[in-house]
Structures are given as structure tokens and as C-alpha cells.
Design a protein around this motif. Structure first.
Motif, PDB file in Angstrom:
ATOM      1  N   GLU A  84     -12.083   1.129  -5.271  1.00 16.38           N
ATOM      2  CA  GLU A  84     -11.057   0.227  -4.757  1.00 16.38           C
ATOM      3  C   GLU A  84     -11.056   0.229  -3.225  1.00 16.38           C
ATOM      4  O   GLU A  84     -11.343   1.249  -2.598  1.00 16.38           O
ATOM      5  CB  GLU A  84      -9.658   0.670  -5.206  1.00 16.38           C
ATOM      6  N   GLU A 123      -8.275  -0.572   0.078  1.00 24.87           N
ATOM      7  CA  GLU A 123      -6.825  -0.464   0.244  1.00 24.87           C
ATOM      8  C   GLU A 123      -6.124  -1.765  -0.142  1.00 24.87           C
ATOM      9  O   GLU A 123      -5.002  -1.754  -0.666  1.00 24.87           O
ATOM     10  CB  GLU A 123      -6.471  -0.064   1.671  1.00 24.87           C
ATOM     11  N   MET A 172      -5.742  -1.695  -3.810  1.00 22.05           N
ATOM     12  CA  MET A 172      -4.636  -0.819  -4.183  1.00 22.05           C
ATOM     13  C   MET A 172      -3.297  -1.537  -4.033  1.00 22.05           C
ATOM     14  O   MET A 172      -2.418  -1.423  -4.899  1.00 22.05           O
ATOM     15  CB  MET A 172      -4.659   0.445  -3.318  1.00 22.05           C
ATOM     16  N   ARG A 215       0.825  -1.203   0.000  1.00 28.88           N
ATOM     17  CA  ARG A 215       0.000   0.000   0.000  1.00 28.88           C
ATOM     18  C   ARG A 215       0.865   1.260   0.000  1.00 28.88           C
ATOM     19  O   ARG A 215       0.418   2.325  -0.425  1.00 28.88           O
ATOM     20  CB  ARG A 215      -0.924   0.010   1.224  1.00 28.88           C
ATOM     21  N   TYR A 237      -0.490   7.961  -1.455  1.00 28.96           N
ATOM     22  CA  TYR A 237      -1.282   6.963  -2.155  1.00 28.96           C
ATOM     23  C   TYR A 237      -2.690   6.915  -1.591  1.00 28.96           C
ATOM     24  O   TYR A 237      -2.914   7.115  -0.398  1.00 28.96           O
ATOM     25  CB  TYR A 237      -0.630   5.580  -2.049  1.00 28.96           C
ATOM     26  N   ARG A 244      -2.929  -3.845  -6.894  1.00 30.68           N
ATOM     27  CA  ARG A 244      -2.637  -3.092  -8.124  1.00 30.68           C
ATOM     28  C   ARG A 244      -1.168  -2.679  -8.162  1.00 30.68           C
ATOM     29  O   ARG A 244      -0.498  -2.814  -9.193  1.00 30.68           O
ATOM     30  CB  ARG A 244      -3.542  -1.862  -8.205  1.00 30.68           C
ATOM     31  N   HIS A 245      -0.646  -2.183  -7.052  1.00 31.75           N
ATOM     32  CA  HIS A 245       0.783  -1.860  -6.983  1.00 31.75           C
ATOM     33  C   HIS A 245       1.635  -3.104  -7.241  1.00 31.75           C
ATOM     34  O   HIS A 245       2.683  -3.038  -7.899  1.00 31.75           O
ATOM     35  CB  HIS A 245       1.122  -1.288  -5.602  1.00 31.75           C
ATOM     36  N   PRO A 289      -6.626   4.661  -2.563  1.00 32.44           N
ATOM     37  CA  PRO A 289      -7.328   3.764  -3.490  1.00 32.44           C
ATOM     38  C   PRO A 289      -8.057   4.548  -4.571  1.00 32.44           C
ATOM     39  O   PRO A 289      -8.542   5.659  -4.329  1.00 32.44           O
ATOM     40  CB  PRO A 289      -8.305   3.016  -2.583  1.00 32.44           C
TER      41      PRO A 289
END
Length: 340
Positions: A132, A134, A137, A83, A126, A140-141, A128
Motif C-alpha cells: 500500500e 499512504e 491507506m 491517514r 498507523y 482504506r480508512h 500502510p
């Protein structure tokens, strides 16, 4: 045979009772413990990552330093909270540390656990995307990070660059060949373990997980590992995956061991809630004389399923004592269990 390493949370506190009273203490002692562990014949030096806490946080300077001071031991994390991470910057840092170590980096990552502050990743810039969570997210990262580790070009080159470019789209540099296959995911549930398998990541199992069946911790974790391996096979990956489990294990071989851990009071699993409505089960600690310890560890199904065991160490007790903890397991316990 199992690979056996240590996992340090890197705690420090200014208390006179602590062997690590500053961030400098814990960083320098972490390097020294990795060197000592390598000399003892251990296979891995792993470090936890926590933000906004008196613990180890930014891992890559430490990993690079350990890589420069050692020659054989694997170096890694357990785990980096995705995150908080810029995937491209992280790929550059990870590749640099891996190249310094000669390809020994074993990088553990995850969606993270509850932290010291509320939504700490927001302070890192950062948040979401719309719709989204967390956790989404973090994943995704992660997928962006795994993609750039392939080493394929994706960035349009400047037609008038400062330095000559190779032909085609540009990739991130430096690139470390093979690092993509040495990324591990710290899974808290069976479903996230299966997700990690589909993406071709190795699996890290902690001393806690979601309580999904009410069974003993080691039984649930063994089921998690088997679910991961089944998903890996179904995904058609050609290489064999690796799986680690973390455990607090202390062989009581002298009076100091017995004074520290002889009455640990943690001989059973515990139930708790790390997050609201998320029931978790915490695995027991092991502390006993070697013969009794060997008998107890034989019953741990998850350890039996894994190829790598990470010993969580009490880093605030200093390098010498922690080296003794590792040596005691390697000498008095591992051979009898067939791990050595």
C-alpha cells in the motif's frame, strides 16, 4: 442560489500582532465566529484540520461545541486527513457531533496533504499495509468509515453482556441517520473526484489541485467538477450530489480592508510542487471594490459549477473583522451574482 460559508484554518501564534495567540484563543474564537456567521445569514462554518501545527487539529470537540451554540448553520471540516484516523472511533465522534447539532454536520475528509512532520500518521499508530501507499491507506480508512456509518450490525454480541443487547449483530453507537450522505471528499485530481463520486461522497474543491492540463486554475477545477458529476450519474446514485469550492475573496469597502488586502499581489494563479514530481496549481485570491469583484467572480467557471462557496477567512485578524469579511460578501457581492 448558492450556500455561502466560511473556512477557517485556525492559525494561532504567540505574536503580539496575532488576534489568536494560543490554541484556546483560536478554539473559542472559532465558536464565536460560527455564531456571528449564523446571525449574519451565512450557511456554513467549516474548519481545516492539521496535525503537529499551531492550527486547529482535533475537530470533533469544536464541531460539537459549535453545534450546541448554533441552531441553523451547517458545520463541517475541510478536510480531515484520513491517514491519521481510526475509522470506527471517528464514526462514533462524528455521529455524536451530528446528533448534538441536530443533523447539521457536513464532514469533509481526504487522503491529506504534506504535513509538518515526516509521516506523521506513524506517530498515531498507523502505517500502510504491505504493498500500500499512504494514499491507499487513507482510502482504506475511508471505505471502512463509510461502511460503519450505514448503521448496520457487524459485531458479534457477548452472550453475557453487562447490559441487554438488541437482537442480532451490533452496530456502533450512537448512530446518526443520514450522516453517511453528508460526507465530502477533498479531491486534488480528476481521478480522485471520480472515485469519490462512485462511493457516493459529495465533493470539496480546494484552492489548489493537480495541474493536469496547464489551463487556468478555475477552468481545470470546473472540468474536475464536471468529471465528478458524470461519474456520479454513471454510478446510478439516486440523490443529487453537492459540490463546494473554496476561495479567498475580500470586498474592499473601507480603509481597513484596503490596508489589509488592497495590494494582495495574488491576482494570478501560481504553480508549485506540494510533493516531489506532483505539479500543483494554486488558484488566485480576489480582493477588489465590490463592482470590480463581481465582474471578476463572474468569470470563475468553477464557482459557477458549484452549489456551495466556502470563503477562506484570515482568522488571526479576530472575530469582528472576519464577521465583517463575511457580511461584505453577503451584502455587497452575493446578490449581484444571483447567489442570494
Amino acid at each position: 442560489m448558492k450556500k455561502i460559508g466560511f473556512l477557517s484554518f485556525g492559525h494561532w501564534t504567540p505574536s503580539p500582532q496575532s488576534g489568536t495567540r494560543s490554541a484556546a484563543d483560536v478554539l473559542l474564537q472559532s465558536i464565536d465566529l460560527a455564531v456571528a456567521a449564523e446571525e449574519l445569514g451565512a450557511d456554513g462554518a467549516y474548519f481545516r484540520v492539521h496535525h503537529f501545527a499551531r492550527q486547529l487539529s482535533s475537530p470533533f470537540p469544536l464541531l460539537a461545541a459549535v453545534g450546541a451554540r448554533t441552531k441553523r448553520i451547517e458545520i463541517g471540516t475541510g478536510v480531515i486527513d484520513m491517514r491519521y484516523e481510526n475509522p470506527l472511533y471517528m464514526a462514533e465522534d462524528a455521529s455524536s457531533a451530528d446528533l448534538i447539532s441536530g443533523g447539521r454536520l457536513q464532514l469533509g475528509i481526504s487522503r491529506g496533504s504534506p504535513e509538518q512532520v515526516i509521516d506523521g500518521w506513524r506517530y498515531f499508530g498507523y502505517q500502510p499495509a504491505e504493498g500500500e501507499t499512504e494514499a491507499d491507506m487513507a482510502r482504506r480508512h475511508t471505505t471502512a468509515f463509510l461502511e460503519v456509518l450505514k448503521g448496520e450490525g457487524f459485531a458479534e454480541p457477548n452472550p453475557q453482556p453487562m447490559f441487554p443487547n438488541p437482537p442480532g449483530l451490533l452496530r456502533l453507537e450512537p448512530h446518526s441517520e443520514g450522516l453517511r450522505e453528508r460526507i465530502w471528499w477533498g479531491a486534488g485530481s480528476n481521478s480522485t473526484a471520480a472515485w469519490a463520486a462512485k462511493l457516493g461522497m459529495n465533493l470539496q474543491c480546494s484552492t489548489l489541485k493537480d495541474d493536469e492540463t496547464g489551463e487556468p486554475f478555475h477552468v481545470q477545477q470546473a472540468r474536475q467538477i464536471r468529471a465528478y458529476r458524470a461519474a456520479w450519474k454513471e454510478s446510478g446514485h439516486t440523490r443529487a450530489p453537492r459540490v463546494s469550492v473554496s476561495r479567498s475573496i475580500f470586498a474592499l469597502v473601507n480603509d481597513l480592508d484596503r490596508a489589509y488586502f488592497g495590494r494582495s499581489g495574488q491576482e494570478g494563479d501560481k504553480i508549485g510542487f506540494l510533493e516531489e514530481n506532483n505539479r500543483s496549481i494554486f488558484g488566485r485570491s480576489y480582493a477588489a471594490e465590490p463592482e470590480k469583484l463581481i465582474a471578476q467572480l463572474k468569470e470563475d467557471q468553477a464557482i459557477a459549477e458549484a452549489d456551495t462557496l466556502l470563503l477562506t477567512v484570515p482568522n488571526q485578524l479576530g472575530v469582528d473583522y472576519n464577521a465583517h469579511v463575511i457580511e461584505s460578501i453577503l451584502t455587497h457581492v452575493a446578490p449581484a451574482l444571483g447567489w442570494r
